[in-house]
Design a protein around this motif. Structure first.
Motif, PDB file in Angstrom:
ATOM      1  N   ALA A  96     -66.740  25.813  40.795  1.00  0.00           N
ATOM      2  CA  ALA A  96     -66.477  24.506  40.065  1.00  0.00           C
ATOM      3  C   ALA A  96     -65.453  24.492  38.928  1.00  0.00           C
ATOM      4  O   ALA A  96     -64.628  23.770  38.542  1.00  0.00           O
ATOM      5  CB  ALA A  96     -67.543  23.948  39.563  1.00  0.00           C
ATOM      6  N   LEU A  97     -65.564  25.713  38.204  1.00  0.00           N
ATOM      7  CA  LEU A  97     -64.706  25.824  37.049  1.00  0.00           C
ATOM      8  C   LEU A  97     -63.226  26.253  37.567  1.00  0.00           C
ATOM      9  O   LEU A  97     -62.168  25.582  37.164  1.00  0.00           O
ATOM     10  CB  LEU A  97     -65.182  27.138  36.270  1.00  0.00           C
ATOM     11  CG  LEU A  97     -64.457  27.595  35.135  1.00  0.00           C
ATOM     12  CD1 LEU A  97     -64.134  26.464  34.139  1.00  0.00           C
ATOM     13  CD2 LEU A  97     -64.695  28.905  34.639  1.00  0.00           C
ATOM     14  N   ALA A  98     -63.201  26.939  38.570  1.00  0.00           N
ATOM     15  CA  ALA A  98     -61.704  27.091  39.242  1.00  0.00           C
ATOM     16  C   ALA A  98     -61.226  25.851  39.780  1.00  0.00           C
ATOM     17  O   ALA A  98     -59.958  25.585  39.493  1.00  0.00           O
ATOM     18  CB  ALA A  98     -62.062  28.236  40.137  1.00  0.00           C
ATOM     19  N   GLY A 111     -57.559  23.735  38.586  1.00  0.00           N
ATOM     20  CA  GLY A 111     -56.643  23.520  39.661  1.00  0.00           C
ATOM     21  C   GLY A 111     -56.117  25.007  40.317  1.00  0.00           C
ATOM     22  O   GLY A 111     -55.382  25.275  40.978  1.00  0.00           O
ATOM     23  N   LEU A 112     -57.510  25.893  40.315  1.00  0.00           N
ATOM     24  CA  LEU A 112     -57.225  27.182  41.000  1.00  0.00           C
ATOM     25  C   LEU A 112     -57.924  27.230  42.406  1.00  0.00           C
ATOM     26  O   LEU A 112     -57.884  28.211  43.073  1.00  0.00           O
ATOM     27  CB  LEU A 112     -57.796  28.298  40.033  1.00  0.00           C
ATOM     28  CG  LEU A 112     -56.908  28.392  38.900  1.00  0.00           C
ATOM     29  CD1 LEU A 112     -57.892  29.423  37.825  1.00  0.00           C
ATOM     30  CD2 LEU A 112     -55.578  28.752  38.863  1.00  0.00           C
ATOM     31  N   ALA A 113     -58.864  26.331  42.855  1.00  0.00           N
ATOM     32  CA  ALA A 113     -59.498  26.292  43.949  1.00  0.00           C
ATOM     33  C   ALA A 113     -59.659  24.746  44.467  1.00  0.00           C
ATOM     34  O   ALA A 113     -59.377  23.724  43.633  1.00  0.00           O
ATOM     35  CB  ALA A 113     -60.879  26.644  43.658  1.00  0.00           C
ATOM     36  N   LEU A 135     -56.727  20.534  46.517  1.00  0.00           N
ATOM     37  CA  LEU A 135     -55.577  20.380  45.566  1.00  0.00           C
ATOM     38  C   LEU A 135     -55.107  21.270  44.754  1.00  0.00           C
ATOM     39  O   LEU A 135     -54.372  21.063  43.669  1.00  0.00           O
ATOM     40  CB  LEU A 135     -55.908  19.148  44.749  1.00  0.00           C
ATOM     41  CG  LEU A 135     -56.087  17.813  45.695  1.00  0.00           C
ATOM     42  CD1 LEU A 135     -56.308  16.691  44.710  1.00  0.00           C
ATOM     43  CD2 LEU A 135     -55.178  17.316  46.416  1.00  0.00           C
ATOM     44  N   ALA A 136     -55.787  22.678  44.906  1.00  0.00           N
ATOM     45  CA  ALA A 136     -55.157  23.675  44.101  1.00  0.00           C
ATOM     46  C   ALA A 136     -53.524  23.929  44.249  1.00  0.00           C
ATOM     47  O   ALA A 136     -53.168  24.397  45.155  1.00  0.00           O
ATOM     48  CB  ALA A 136     -55.972  24.752  44.662  1.00  0.00           C
ATOM     49  N   THR A 137     -53.212  23.702  43.206  1.00  0.00           N
ATOM     50  CA  THR A 137     -51.545  24.145  42.773  1.00  0.00           C
ATOM     51  C   THR A 137     -51.322  25.032  41.721  1.00  0.00           C
ATOM     52  O   THR A 137     -49.929  24.947  41.410  1.00  0.00           O
ATOM     53  CB  THR A 137     -50.973  22.446  42.511  1.00  0.00           C
ATOM     54  OG1 THR A 137     -51.428  22.058  41.426  1.00  0.00           O
ATOM     55  CG2 THR A 137     -51.222  21.549  43.732  1.00  0.00           C
ATOM     56  N   GLY A 138     -52.434  25.388  41.002  1.00  0.00           N
ATOM     57  CA  GLY A 138     -52.100  26.420  39.894  1.00  0.00           C
ATOM     58  C   GLY A 138     -52.625  25.981  38.788  1.00  0.00           C
ATOM     59  O   GLY A 138     -53.304  24.983  38.666  1.00  0.00           O
ATOM     60  N   PHE A 139     -52.840  26.968  37.941  1.00  0.00           N
ATOM     61  CA  PHE A 139     -53.674  26.627  36.717  1.00  0.00           C
ATOM     62  C   PHE A 139     -52.976  25.445  35.893  1.00  0.00           C
ATOM     63  O   PHE A 139     -52.035  25.322  35.668  1.00  0.00           O
ATOM     64  CB  PHE A 139     -53.395  27.972  35.728  1.00  0.00           C
ATOM     65  CG  PHE A 139     -54.300  27.730  34.525  1.00  0.00           C
ATOM     66  CD1 PHE A 139     -55.667  27.826  34.370  1.00  0.00           C
ATOM     67  CD2 PHE A 139     -53.781  27.491  33.343  1.00  0.00           C
ATOM     68  CE1 PHE A 139     -56.284  27.682  33.019  1.00  0.00           C
ATOM     69  CE2 PHE A 139     -54.330  27.096  32.133  1.00  0.00           C
ATOM     70  CZ  PHE A 139     -55.723  27.427  32.002  1.00  0.00           C
ATOM     71  N   THR A 140     -53.888  24.649  35.459  1.00  0.00           N
ATOM     72  CA  THR A 140     -53.619  23.312  34.531  1.00  0.00           C
ATOM     73  C   THR A 140     -54.870  23.000  33.916  1.00  0.00           C
ATOM     74  O   THR A 140     -56.109  23.137  34.218  1.00  0.00           O
ATOM     75  CB  THR A 140     -53.249  22.212  35.553  1.00  0.00           C
ATOM     76  OG1 THR A 140     -52.915  20.883  34.841  1.00  0.00           O
ATOM     77  CG2 THR A 140     -54.294  21.933  36.630  1.00  0.00           C
TER      78      THR A 140
END
Length: 275
Positions: free
Chosen positions: A14-16, A20-22, A25-30
């Motif tokens: 859930a945190l990831a 935006g890390l999981a 729709l994971a596209t990178g850290f945001t």
């Protein structure tokens, strides 16, 4: 693995997902979804509404159970009431919610009977008892499920702690029946039952079936609020739902830890009686 592994894995996912890390729709850290949370009051309203429902339901259940156990011992010991208290415990929460909906809604049985008896001028004149803003139907459903359980729990503690013997002792020392109930019996029951009451509070706070059927689209309880966001067709809602679930889980864990610490301190306090 079961007690810590799976919950921690869920929290981590859930945190990831909220960062935006999981997720799909994971596209990178945001930190975009965390920033949006400051402008979204839905989660705060859901938390306050859930807290109100849990406090009201558990408080009413505990109050009713204390009155019955402390003032109706002959009835609890010599009648069929204890056996009847087991009946609601075998009913699923969804069944209880559906029954109350059929009973208390404006098109329900009580509304129809009151209209036929001339107590209301129309079905619309019957007060809103389910799907209402105050959550009366949700609270009543939880009370119907919690009150019998807490009553049986208090009765078992009453007998195990031999409070009848303490009652005779306090009366012999000159105390009144009211003083025994307030200064001896009630503290013993609440302290011994504190962990179970805490679990009941947390279960009510996170309930899903009852508020789903008896609640309104707004305000919603926490579980319904999060599930609604997770089940929407717009995948862009998923990170916000992950973030809401993560924050709720962390807050509940902190609340559990704090309340357990308080109940542990309460159990360590000596029991004082005065005549």
């Amino acid at each position: 693995m079961l007690v810590l592994g799976l919950p921690l894995a869920g929290l981590g996912y859930a945190l990831a997902g909220s960062l935006g890390l999981a997720g799909p729709l994971a596209t990178g850290f945001t930190g975009h979804y965390w920033q949006e949370l400051t402008h979204d009051t839905g989660l705060l309203y859901a938390a306050l509404y859930s807290l109100w429902i849990a406090v009201a339901a558990v408080g009413l259940s505990v109050g009713l159970a204390l009155v019955l156990v402390l003032r109706a011992q002959p009835t609890l010991r010599r009648s069929a009431l204890p056996a009847l208290l087991y009946v609601p415990l075998v009913m699923p929460s969804l069944v209880v919610a559906f029954y109350l909906f059929q009973l208390l809604s404006r098109a329900g049985w009580i509304s129809r009977l009151s209209f036929q008896a001339g107590l209301t001028s129309s079905l619309a004149a019957f007060p809103e008892l389910v799907q209402d803003a105050a959550g009366v139907g949700i609270i009543l459903a939880h009370v119907l499920l919690l009150f019998p359980f807490i009553t049986l729990l208090f009765q078992a503690i009453y007998q195990e702690s031999r409070l009848d013997d303490y009652r005779q002792l306090t009366l012999t020392l000159g105390a009144s029946a009211g003083q025994f109930r307030q200064r001896v019996a009630r503290p013993v029951l609440l302290r011994r039952a504190a962990p179970t009451l805490l679990l009941s509070f947390m279960a009510t706070l996170g309930a899903y079936d009852i508020p789903l059927l008896l609640g309104r689209p707004y305000p919603q309880m926490l579980s319904v609020f999060i599930a609604t966001r997770l089940q929407r067709f717009d995948l862009r809602e998923l990170p916000a739902a992950y973030l809401a679930g993560f924050l709720v889980a962390i807050s509940l864990l902190g609340l559990i830890a704090g309340l357990l610490r308080l109940t542990g301190q309460a159990k360590a306090l000596p029991l004082h009686t005065t005549n």
